[in-house]
Design a protein around this motif. Structure first.
Motif, mmCIF file in Angstrom:
data_model
loop_
_atom_site.group_PDB
_atom_site.id
_atom_site.type_symbol
_atom_site.label_atom_id
_atom_site.label_comp_id
_atom_site.label_asym_id
_atom_site.label_seq_id
_atom_site.Cartn_x
_atom_site.Cartn_y
_atom_site.Cartn_z
ATOM 1 N N ARG A 22 0.823 -1.205 0.000
ATOM 2 C CA ARG A 22 0.000 0.000 0.000
ATOM 3 C C ARG A 22 0.863 1.264 0.000
ATOM 4 O O ARG A 22 0.474 2.284 -0.537
ATOM 5 N N ARG A 23 2.049 1.175 0.658
ATOM 6 C CA ARG A 23 2.933 2.345 0.753
ATOM 7 C C ARG A 23 3.729 2.594 -0.510
ATOM 8 O O ARG A 23 4.276 3.681 -0.692
ATOM 9 N N MET A 24 3.779 1.629 -1.410
ATOM 10 C CA MET A 24 4.552 1.798 -2.640
ATOM 11 C C MET A 24 3.855 2.788 -3.562
ATOM 12 O O MET A 24 2.638 2.735 -3.743
ATOM 13 N N PRO A 25 4.599 3.730 -4.154
ATOM 14 C CA PRO A 25 4.002 4.697 -5.079
ATOM 15 C C PRO A 25 3.482 4.018 -6.343
ATOM 16 O O PRO A 25 3.801 2.860 -6.627
ATOM 17 N N GLN A 26 2.677 4.787 -7.123
ATOM 18 C CA GLN A 26 2.098 4.219 -8.333
ATOM 19 C C GLN A 26 3.188 3.819 -9.322
ATOM 20 O O GLN A 26 3.067 2.810 -10.001
ATOM 21 N N ARG A 27 4.244 4.639 -9.418
ATOM 22 C CA ARG A 27 5.385 4.307 -10.275
ATOM 23 C C ARG A 27 6.623 4.192 -9.378
ATOM 24 O O ARG A 27 7.365 5.161 -9.196
ATOM 25 N N PRO A 28 6.833 3.013 -8.796
ATOM 26 C CA PRO A 28 7.929 2.885 -7.831
ATOM 27 C C PRO A 28 9.307 3.001 -8.496
ATOM 28 O O PRO A 28 9.512 2.544 -9.625
ATOM 29 N N SER A 29 10.227 3.621 -7.769
ATOM 30 C CA SER A 29 11.606 3.739 -8.265
ATOM 31 C C SER A 29 12.370 2.464 -7.934
ATOM 32 O O SER A 29 11.863 1.573 -7.233
ATOM 33 N N ALA A 30 13.606 2.398 -8.405
ATOM 34 C CA ALA A 30 14.430 1.221 -8.124
ATOM 35 C C ALA A 30 14.675 1.082 -6.632
ATOM 36 O O ALA A 30 14.712 -0.031 -6.077
ATOM 37 N N ALA A 31 14.820 2.248 -5.949
ATOM 38 C CA ALA A 31 15.059 2.206 -4.508
ATOM 39 C C ALA A 31 13.821 1.698 -3.769
ATOM 40 O O ALA A 31 13.929 0.919 -2.801
ATOM 41 N N ASP A 32 12.608 2.137 -4.231
ATOM 42 C CA ASP A 32 11.366 1.653 -3.601
ATOM 43 C C ASP A 32 11.223 0.147 -3.759
ATOM 44 O O ASP A 32 10.824 -0.558 -2.825
ATOM 45 N N VAL A 33 11.566 -0.355 -4.948
ATOM 46 C CA VAL A 33 11.458 -1.794 -5.202
ATOM 47 C C VAL A 33 12.440 -2.554 -4.322
ATOM 48 O O VAL A 33 12.115 -3.591 -3.724
ATOM 49 N N ALA A 34 13.672 -2.026 -4.220
ATOM 50 C CA ALA A 34 14.682 -2.709 -3.413
ATOM 51 C C ALA A 34 14.282 -2.740 -1.942
ATOM 52 O O ALA A 34 14.449 -3.770 -1.258
ATOM 53 N N ASP A 35 13.737 -1.618 -1.430
ATOM 54 C CA ASP A 35 13.317 -1.591 -0.026
ATOM 55 C C ASP A 35 12.188 -2.588 0.236
ATOM 56 O O ASP A 35 12.160 -3.297 1.260
ATOM 57 N N ALA A 36 11.211 -2.658 -0.698
ATOM 58 C CA ALA A 36 10.089 -3.578 -0.524
ATOM 59 C C ALA A 36 10.550 -5.022 -0.584
ATOM 60 O O ALA A 36 10.074 -5.879 0.182
ATOM 61 N N MET A 37 11.471 -5.336 -1.515
ATOM 62 C CA MET A 37 11.981 -6.696 -1.617
ATOM 63 C C MET A 37 12.686 -7.114 -0.325
ATOM 64 O O MET A 37 12.534 -8.241 0.143
ATOM 65 N N ALA A 38 13.439 -6.164 0.243
ATOM 66 C CA ALA A 38 14.156 -6.470 1.472
ATOM 67 C C ALA A 38 13.190 -6.653 2.639
ATOM 68 O O ALA A 38 13.363 -7.569 3.465
ATOM 69 N N GLU A 39 12.158 -5.807 2.711
ATOM 70 C CA GLU A 39 11.222 -5.886 3.837
ATOM 71 C C GLU A 39 10.376 -7.145 3.780
ATOM 72 O O GLU A 39 10.070 -7.756 4.807
ATOM 73 N N LEU A 40 10.028 -7.567 2.563
ATOM 74 C CA LEU A 40 9.176 -8.749 2.412
ATOM 75 C C LEU A 40 9.977 -10.026 2.212
ATOM 76 O O LEU A 40 9.404 -11.125 2.266
ATOM 77 N N ALA A 41 11.246 -9.874 1.946
ATOM 78 C CA ALA A 41 12.132 -11.028 1.729
ATOM 79 C C ALA A 41 11.640 -11.896 0.584
ATOM 80 O O ALA A 41 11.495 -13.119 0.712
ATOM 81 N N VAL A 42 11.358 -11.229 -0.555
ATOM 82 C CA VAL A 42 10.911 -11.947 -1.753
ATOM 83 C C VAL A 42 11.697 -11.446 -2.944
ATOM 84 O O VAL A 42 12.374 -10.401 -2.891
ATOM 85 N N SER A 43 11.587 -12.185 -4.047
ATOM 86 C CA SER A 43 12.262 -11.788 -5.268
ATOM 87 C C SER A 43 11.507 -10.643 -5.949
ATOM 88 O O SER A 43 10.371 -10.328 -5.597
ATOM 89 N N ARG A 44 12.175 -10.041 -6.941
ATOM 90 C CA ARG A 44 11.549 -8.947 -7.688
ATOM 91 C C ARG A 44 10.286 -9.438 -8.393
ATOM 92 O O ARG A 44 9.260 -8.762 -8.398
ATOM 93 N N ALA A 45 10.361 -10.652 -8.990
ATOM 94 C CA ALA A 45 9.202 -11.201 -9.714
ATOM 95 C C ALA A 45 8.012 -11.410 -8.771
ATOM 96 O O ALA A 45 6.857 -11.085 -9.098
ATOM 97 N N THR A 46 8.284 -11.957 -7.579
ATOM 98 C CA THR A 46 7.209 -12.191 -6.618
ATOM 99 C C THR A 46 6.614 -10.874 -6.141
ATOM 100 O O THR A 46 5.390 -10.750 -5.981
ATOM 101 N N LEU A 47 7.485 -9.872 -5.917
ATOM 102 C CA LEU A 47 7.001 -8.575 -5.474
ATOM 103 C C LEU A 47 6.019 -7.976 -6.471
ATOM 104 O O LEU A 47 4.933 -7.519 -6.089
#
Length: 532
Positions: A22-47
């Motif tokens: 829900r906190r991710m912006p509509q067009r997430p940046s590379a940093a947003d994606v990396a932070d979410a992947m780390a917080e959820l402990a999932v791959s980019r594809a799963t995210l």
């Protein structure tokens, strides 16, 4: 999937994932994606798979781990095979003949062989059928009534706040064969028209007929419902109480032609009775009278000559051979059954209908009919007839009144003659603006019903008479009533007498000098019915 169906740990995990997405912006940046992947402990594809699923449904339950296997909405077959399967399901399986799954699979396999395709397994076909709408499939295979009974929601019910506010009327074929009152031979199953008060569940009245439902049967049932039944019960030798009478406020009926007849509508309008129709094809809206009919037919199954609902229950039982009751006897039996029904506990209202009726009318007396006979005349069947110097001739009976004298020779058009099928000893003739009651020309004759009159005519025609003799009609009815006492005993005596005669035909003739007196059976007089 509902919240209470989930494991608590799984649910908390879904909420945590939804909070991150829900906190991710509509067009997430590379940093947003990396932070979410780390917080959820999932791959980019799963995210991104989770993000797409969440943004489509915007619900935490969209992130619940899904069971393995083919998901709903994904076709189980390639297009060519799917076309074959769908065609056979539509034209063969989804039909009133209700073919089995195995037969469907065999037909599909045969078509696949012609098209050089590998047929699906029966297990896979069963899974594909499960993706179809169950209600629509039931409706096509088993009919609307079965589908409605299984899937239709019934959030409300028809209810009333006081007696006679809503009265339901309906017809049914009685599950018993009756015999004619002359020769005691089977003549078929009668039609019962019955009325019930929705508030108290009291049976207000009924009418039995050998004819198809008509405005006449409705009118006679309604007339029986609104009048006091004391005299009616006495004429049938019943000393018990049936306290219902009074005009209904609304009659709730189905869409049969008899309920749309002009005579029925005008009669109801004239007496300020509203008519309410059920939606077409919805017998559930007449549930009160339908349940009453079921109760009455369940009781009828105890009678000789009853009919069973299926072949297994029937066995070698022959309803025609076992039939012993005339229409009049069945009418009296039904009246007694109804009186007993009034005294028994009704689960729908939690008390006997008779007690509910007596309490309710003590505080709210029903609207009574001032002239029951005039009410009946408004609904009676009628025929136009010529007023002759000898009177009115209808149903092969002549009627005369001194009131005809001023109209003889001055009445150029036919006059309207109304008659009660239950009592042919009088008719009602419209002269000018009024009806006059006209008795039979021979006032000493007993009252007879239309059914008795027709039975007498059939006997005469069977004997080869070409001309109808009014005197013989009444003689036939009188003889018939002299031979009828108790249905079962008399029928048994008649059968034994025929068996004796058949046996005597096999015995050599007696010498001329031997006495051969024929036995004489003396039977009591059968009471005359006079409806009022």
């Amino acid at each position: 999937m509902e919240r209470d169906q989930l494991d608590e740990q799984e649910w908390q995990s879904a909420l945590r994932h939804a909070d991150v997405l829900r906190r991710m912006p509509q067009r997430p940046s590379a940093a947003d994606v990396a932070d979410a992947m780390a917080e959820l402990a999932v791959s980019r594809a799963t995210l991104f798979r989770w993000l797409k699923r969440y943004r489509v449904e915007e619900r935490a339950t969209a992130l619940i781990s899904r069971k393995p296997g083919r998901r709903a909405g994904i076709d189980a077959f390639d297009p060519t095979l799917k076309a074959i399967v769908d065609r056979n399901i539509t034209t063969f399986y989804a039909t009133p003949e209700k073919p089995t799954l195995t037969r469907l699979w065999k037909r599909i396999s045969a078509d696949c062989r012609v098209s050089e395709l590998a047929p699906p397994s029966i297990r896979r076909l069963k899974g594909y059928l499960a993706t179809f709408d169950t209600e629509a499939m039931t409706r096509r295979r088993e009919g609307k009534a079965r589908a409605d009974a299984q899937f239709l929601a019934l959030p409300g019910e028809l209810s009333a706040q006081h007696p006679l506010q809503i009265v339901q009327i309906d017809h049914t074929k009685v599950d018993v064969t009756v015999v004619d009152p002359i020769e005691r031979q089977p003549i078929g199953r009668p039609i019962l028209t019955i009325a019930i008060d929705v508030y108290t569940r009291m049976v207000l009245g009924f009418y039995l007929s050998l004819e198809a439902p008509s405005v006449t049967s409705v009118a006679l049932c309604l007339t029986h419902a609104i009048v006091d039944k004391t005299r009616w019960l006495q004429d049938r030798g019943i000393s018990l109480d049936w306290p219902t009478s009074g005009l209904p406020e609304c009659i709730h009926v189905d869409n049969g032609a008899e309920f749309h007849a002009r005579a029925f509508k005008r009669g109801c309008d004239d007496h300020n009775i509203a008519v309410s129709y059920r939606p077409p094809g919805t017998p559930r809206f007449g549930g009160h009278v339908e349940r009453l009919i079921g109760t009455m037919m369940g009781a009828v199954h105890m009678l000789p000559g009853t009919h069973f609902s299926n072949v297994l229950d029937k066995g070698d039982y022959d309803p025609e051979a076992r039939a012993v009751m005339t229409m009049r006897e069945l009418e009296a039996w039904l009246a007694l059954e109804i009186i007993a029904y009034h005294s028994d506990l009704h689960r729908g209202i939690g008390r006997p209908p008779g007690a509910a009726w007596n309490e309710a009318i003590s505080g709210r007396p029903p609207r009574q009919v001032r002239e029951p006979l005039a009410f009946l005349i408004d609904f009676l069947p009628f025929e136009p007839r010529v007023l002759r110097r000898t009177g009115i001739h209808i149903n092969n009976i002549c009627y005369w009144s001194d009131g005809f004298a001023p109209w003889i020779g001055r009445c150029s058009d036919k006059v309207l003659v109304k008659y009660d099928p239950r009592d042919l000893h009088r008719v009602f003739v419209k002269l000018g603006e009024n009806y006059i009651m006209v008795p039979t020309r021979n006032s000493g004759r007993p009252a007879i019903t239309l059914w008795e009159q027709k039975a007498a005519l059939r006997v005469q025609r069977a004997r080869g008479r070409r001309e109808i003799d009014e005197e013989t009609i009444f003689q036939t009815i009188a003889a018939q009533r002299a031979l009828v006492d108790q249905a079962i005993q008399e029928t048994t005596q008649a059968r034994r007498l025929r068996a004796r005669r058949a046996h005597l035909q096999e015995i050599p003739a007696l010498p001329a000098s031997a006495p051969a007196d024929e036995p004489v059976i003396a039977l009591p007089h059968f009471p005359v019915e006079v409806w009022e």
